[in-house]
Motif scaffolding. Structure first.
Motif, PDB file in Angstrom:
ATOM      1  N   LEU A 633       0.996  -1.182   0.151  1.00 26.20           N
ATOM      2  CA  LEU A 633       0.206   0.060  -0.154  1.00 26.20           C
ATOM      3  C   LEU A 633       1.064   1.271  -0.078  1.00 26.20           C
ATOM      4  CD1 LEU A 633      -2.877  -1.048   2.275  1.00 26.20           C
ATOM      5  CD2 LEU A 633      -2.729  -1.171  -0.117  1.00 26.20           C
ATOM      6  N   LYS A 658     -11.329   2.904  -2.135  1.00 20.38           N
ATOM      7  CA  LYS A 658     -11.298   2.193  -3.615  1.00 20.38           C
ATOM      8  C   LYS A 658     -10.520   3.377  -4.387  1.00 20.38           C
ATOM      9  CE  LYS A 658     -13.989   0.876  -7.510  1.00 20.38           C
ATOM     10  NZ  LYS A 658     -15.471   0.661  -8.007  1.00 20.38           N
ATOM     11  N   ILE A 661      -6.718   2.633  -3.705  1.00 21.10           N
ATOM     12  CA  ILE A 661      -6.527   1.418  -4.255  1.00 21.10           C
ATOM     13  C   ILE A 661      -5.967   1.364  -5.816  1.00 21.10           C
ATOM     14  CG2 ILE A 661      -7.125  -0.920  -4.743  1.00 21.10           C
ATOM     15  CD1 ILE A 661      -6.291  -0.499  -2.067  1.00 21.10           C
ATOM     16  N   HIS A 662      -6.852   2.346  -6.600  1.00 23.78           N
ATOM     17  CA  HIS A 662      -6.563   2.527  -8.163  1.00 23.78           C
ATOM     18  C   HIS A 662      -5.620   3.525  -8.185  1.00 23.78           C
ATOM     19  CE1 HIS A 662     -10.044  -0.032  -9.706  1.00 23.78           C
ATOM     20  NE2 HIS A 662     -10.705   0.120  -8.734  1.00 23.78           N
ATOM     21  N   LEU A 664      -2.427   3.259  -6.728  1.00 20.96           N
ATOM     22  CA  LEU A 664      -1.498   2.405  -6.413  1.00 20.96           C
ATOM     23  C   LEU A 664      -0.418   2.289  -7.762  1.00 20.96           C
ATOM     24  CD1 LEU A 664      -2.647  -0.342  -4.118  1.00 20.96           C
ATOM     25  CD2 LEU A 664      -1.168   1.637  -3.515  1.00 20.96           C
ATOM     26  N   LYS A 666       1.280   0.084 -10.846  1.00 24.54           N
ATOM     27  CA  LYS A 666       0.807  -1.018 -11.385  1.00 24.54           C
ATOM     28  C   LYS A 666       1.175  -2.338 -10.616  1.00 24.54           C
ATOM     29  CE  LYS A 666       0.567  -3.185 -15.772  1.00 24.54           C
ATOM     30  NZ  LYS A 666       0.831  -3.416 -17.197  1.00 24.54           N
ATOM     31  N   SER A 668       2.374  -2.796  -7.419  1.00 24.50           N
ATOM     32  CA  SER A 668       1.559  -2.992  -6.376  1.00 24.50           C
ATOM     33  C   SER A 668       0.292  -3.464  -6.357  1.00 24.50           C
ATOM     34  CB  SER A 668       1.921  -1.763  -5.405  1.00 24.50           C
ATOM     35  OG  SER A 668       3.024  -1.491  -5.289  1.00 24.50           O
ATOM     36  N   TYR A 669      -0.552  -2.813  -7.346  1.00 25.44           N
ATOM     37  CA  TYR A 669      -1.930  -3.021  -7.561  1.00 25.44           C
ATOM     38  C   TYR A 669      -2.100  -4.465  -7.875  1.00 25.44           C
ATOM     39  CZ  TYR A 669      -6.663  -2.947  -9.295  1.00 25.44           C
ATOM     40  OH  TYR A 669      -8.162  -3.100  -9.796  1.00 25.44           O
ATOM     41  N   THR A 670      -1.273  -4.964  -9.000  1.00 24.02           N
ATOM     42  CA  THR A 670      -1.504  -6.366  -9.250  1.00 24.02           C
ATOM     43  C   THR A 670      -1.353  -7.526  -8.392  1.00 24.02           C
ATOM     44  OG1 THR A 670      -0.839  -5.671 -11.565  1.00 24.02           O
ATOM     45  CG2 THR A 670      -0.620  -7.850 -11.197  1.00 24.02           C
ATOM     46  N   LEU A 672      -1.151  -6.963  -5.072  1.00 23.71           N
ATOM     47  CA  LEU A 672      -2.166  -6.877  -3.928  1.00 23.71           C
ATOM     48  C   LEU A 672      -3.598  -7.416  -4.551  1.00 23.71           C
ATOM     49  CD1 LEU A 672      -3.186  -5.552  -1.357  1.00 23.71           C
ATOM     50  CD2 LEU A 672      -3.956  -3.377  -2.713  1.00 23.71           C
ATOM     51  N   LYS A 673      -3.975  -7.188  -5.584  1.00 24.76           N
ATOM     52  CA  LYS A 673      -5.362  -7.878  -6.006  1.00 24.76           C
ATOM     53  C   LYS A 673      -5.231  -9.252  -6.012  1.00 24.76           C
ATOM     54  CE  LYS A 673      -8.396  -8.292  -9.811  1.00 24.76           C
ATOM     55  NZ  LYS A 673      -8.525  -7.858 -11.549  1.00 24.76           N
ATOM     56  N   PHE A 739     -12.000  -3.830  -6.534  1.00 19.11           N
ATOM     57  CA  PHE A 739     -10.965  -3.994  -7.718  1.00 19.11           C
ATOM     58  C   PHE A 739     -11.708  -4.418  -9.112  1.00 19.11           C
ATOM     59  CE2 PHE A 739      -8.725  -5.455  -3.882  1.00 19.11           C
ATOM     60  CZ  PHE A 739      -7.400  -4.777  -4.305  1.00 19.11           C
TER      61      PHE A 739
END
Length: 744
Positions: A633, A658, A661-662, A664, A666, A668-670, A672-673, A739
């Motif tokens: 995060l 939300k 989160i969007h 973050l 790329k 970290s987002y991938t 984390l999801k 997500f």
């Protein structure tokens, strides 16, 4: 556009797409829908969905439901006479149901989606005024009236399920898409425009049917807009402009056939009931007749819409932006109408399609309760079956234990009889001792004594039994043994002494060899420059897995293979492990597996017996996340997440989380999801593993969210520990919404 010309132009595009379908496409679609009925939860929404407000509620139809249904099982076998181009891309594993439909059917779904989005964009355009928006609404309502007041343009010779009726209203393709757009949240937001429409037409706006119904007593002071000449519309029925039936109506009838008509005769399971196949053939013949009908050219004044039939979604105005435009328009005073005194007329704002919204929310709540009930029954059935299997295993183990006990008793009797024979007929002591040492046990030993560096001597102080000797191990354990005679006792003492000396010598040899090998390895490392300050080539960090920045570890945005292997292994055999992620694994096993990953051995078989403890794999995964230089995060968004967790309003708090989160990176987002998706699957078995979302949040909260390192970082973490846990808990509970899983 003229409403009639607009309808003919859109219907012409739908007719072209229907002409490209084949009977095999519809048969394959029916087979996929029929296979989907095997799962009792197939048509229910996913649980833990976010409760939306009235303004955000989407009034769904069958096509909206199909776009959210997932196909978990592999696709069915394809008949040899169906070419791959007609089937489309079939993906095994978990995928959306609409992604494995035939390509021609998918093209129809794209056209329906694009037409709906185009109408919504037309109605929510921020660059038009109130009067133009009202005219747009009246135009689209006029198109719907033409579709509903001319039932002769759709010739459907299909016997519906249920009571017989003289004439069945079949919605057209264009009518279904436009109706879905008119009741969308973006359209409903412009309550001022809908109030003007209700005032002009003298009709209610609770439901779409009430709005389209002709008013029997029009207002004497207000003139209602002119309707299209019904005779003109019916006159087109004799030509080639026959309306195409709605795709949702066709698919819904297929699903009803799957559930309401059985495959076998009720009284005799060996007799096949062909009524389902007969009705599906009649339904497919409708589409086949549409494909065979000749199509004429459109008149010059009729618009065409080829841009709606291409693959890809049209650009759409976000709902928040549309809501802002609608709010400004609703609060602005217009002089669109005037009262008897010449001043502006203040119309009361209506809530368009409020009854549809209430019914949709009630349906969602009802289906959610039904799904929870079915899930509970499935879990209870699974637990009951598991308990039966465990009871059967206990019975088998009990029988095996009894069998081994009887066998051990028989062997003891044999030994006793052999001992008695040896007393009656003695043999040489050396041969008897050697035979006793070399004899391999037939069952697992009940007690094992370490004889290395042990001492053995006659126990003179023990007077209760004769011929007793004592064994004292190097760990301090003491054991009393009884022999059959003094000679036998002395032989046992001698054999134990010899075995202790031999084992001690072997262990010393092993220690010396290991020490030499360790010294040689250290010398090699020093010479090669990997240890100390040598000039040899240093080890590169490309193969390292722990303590590496995500940008270096995920240069192409793909999840590291060793992380995916750990997640898949835990999902394969650890979801029912009690206390998974809470119970620690072996420190030695975790460190060994970490070193192997750091050395580049990412293809380790985690299902091997060496890693039978799934807590070791879970511990390695937690260690990887804990050793990241920057948490998933990120340090930059830490304050934003803490402020979002402190928002009092629940919906606003989720929206804030939300948005962060969007925001973050790329990588970290991938990652984390994927981690949150895995934790959400762990909670599916919370009744077995006792790891609820709260427990997982306690474990992963301090790992996924950390403040920037500094002298006060520890105090900040302790102060915001509750916020850390609440954020991770909301990510798990609202995974699909945060997500945007349903939109993928």
């Amino acid at each position: 556009f003229d409403p009639l010309a607009l309808l003919n132009g859109l219907n012409f595009e739908a007719t072209l797409l229907f002409s490209r379908t084949r009977p095999q496409d519809w048969l394959l679609t029916f087979s996929l829908l029929e296979a989907q009925t095997i799962d009792g939860l197939a048509w229910y929404p996913s649980r833990r969905t976010l409760v939306l407000s009235d303004e955000e509620t989407v009034v769904g139809d069958i096509l909206t439901v199909l776009e959210t249904i997932k196909r978990v099982r592999p696709a069915l076998d394809i008949a040899p006479d169906i070419t791959p181009t007609a089937v489309g891309t079939v993906q095994t594993g978990e995928s959306f149901l609409t992604k494995i439909l035939p390509s021609a059917i998918q093209h129809l779904l794209f056209f329906h989606r694009n037409l709906r989005q185009w109408v919504i964009s037309n109605l929510s355009d921020p660059n038009i005024d109130l009067e133009t928006r009202v005219q747009y609404l009246l135009t689209w309502l006029e198109v719907l009236r033409i579709c509903r007041t001319d039932p002769y343009r759709i010739a459907v010779h299909f016997v519906p399920l249920g009571p017989a009726v003289d004439r069945l209203h079949v919605p057209s393709f264009v009518e279904a898409a436009i109706a879905s757009a008119l009741v969308s949240p973006e359209s409903r937001a412009f309550s001022k425009a809908w109030s003007e429409v209700a005032h002009l037409t003298n009709m209610a706006t609770d439901t779409l049917e009430a709005l389209l119904r002709f008013s029997s007593t029009p207002s004497p002071t207000e003139a209602r807009p002119s309707m299209a000449d019904l005779s003109t519309a019916r006159g087109l029925a004799a030509g080639n402009a026959r309306l195409v039936p709605g795709l949702g109506w066709l698919l819904q009838n297929m699903i009803e056939l799957c559930y309401d008509v059985t495959d076998h005769i009720v009284d005799n399971e060996q007799l096949v009931y062909f009524e389902k196949r007969r009705r599906i053939q009649a339904l497919i013949s409708i589409c086949d007749k549409l494909c065979q009908e000749p199509r004429g050219q459109l008149p010059p004044a009729t618009p065409n819409f080829p841009f709606l039939t291409v693959y890809g979604d049209l650009p759409a105005l976000p709902f928040r932006r549309a809501a802002e435009v609608a709010a400004n328009e609703n609060t602005h005073i217009h002089t669109y109408h005037s009262n008897s005194h010449g001043g502006p007329m203040n119309l009361k704002l209506v809530r368009p399609f409020h009854r549809l919204v209430v019914d949709e929310q009630e349906r969602c709540r009802r289906e959610g309760k039904v799904r929870e009930k079915l899930e509970r029954e499935i879990r209870e059935l699974s637990l009951s079956q598991k308990r039966r299997e465990q009871e059967r295993d206990r019975q088998l183990k009990k029988q095996l234990k009894e069998h081994q006990h009887r066998r051990a008793k028989s062997e003891q009797l044999l030994k006793m009889s052999s001992l008695m024979r040896s007393v009656a007929h003695p043999v040489p002591s050396g041969a008897r001792a050697a035979a006793g040492i070399r004899r391999m046990p037939s069952v697992k030993a009940a007690l094992v004594i370490n004889l290395i560096n042990s001492t053995t001597d006659v126990e003179h102080a023990y007077t209760k039994r004769d011929h007793v000797f004592r064994i004292i191990t190097e760990e301090g354990g003491q054991y009393l043994m009884q022999a059959s005679s003094k000679e036998d006792m002395l032989d046992w003492i001698r054999c134990v002494h010899e075995a202790a000396k031999e084992a001690a010598a072997r262990r010393l040899t092993v220690f010396v060899q290991e020490a030499k090998q360790s010294d040689e390895e250290i010398d090699d490392l020093v010479v090669s420059g990997q240890l100390g300050g040598g000039n040899g080539p240093a080890r590169t960090a490309e193969s390292r897995a722990f303590g590496v920045d995500l940008h270096s570890l995920m240069p192409h945005g793909r999840i590291p293979p060793f992380v995916e292997r750990c997640l898949c292994e835990i999902e394969s055999r650890g979801l029912e492990e009690v206390g998974i992620y809470r119970v620690p694994g072996s420190v030695a096993g975790i460190n060994k597996l970490r070193d192997l990953f750091n050395e580049g051995h990412w293809d380790i078989d985690l299902a091997a017996d060496e890693y039978y403890d799934i807590n070791v794999v879970a511990g390695v995964l937690k260690l990887f996340l804990r050793d990241l230089p920057e948490p998933l995060l990120t340090f930059q968004l830490y304050e934003g997440f803490i402020n979002a967790a402190a928002v009092d309003d629940y919906n606003e708090r989720l929206w804030a989380i939300k948005d962060l989160i969007h925001a973050l990176p790329k990588s970290s987002y991938t990652l984390l999801k994927r981690i949150i998706e895995h934790l959400e699957r762990v909670t599916d078995f919370e009744e077995v593993n006792h790891m609820y979302s709260t427990n997982l949040a306690i474990v992963f909260g301090p790992t996924l969210l950390k403040p920037l390192p500094g002298p006060h970082s520890f105090g900040t973490s302790m102060t915001n520990l509750g916020h850390h846990q609440n954020i991770v808990k909301n990510l798990i509970l609202q995974y699909h919404w945060i997500f945007d899983v349903e939109d993928e």
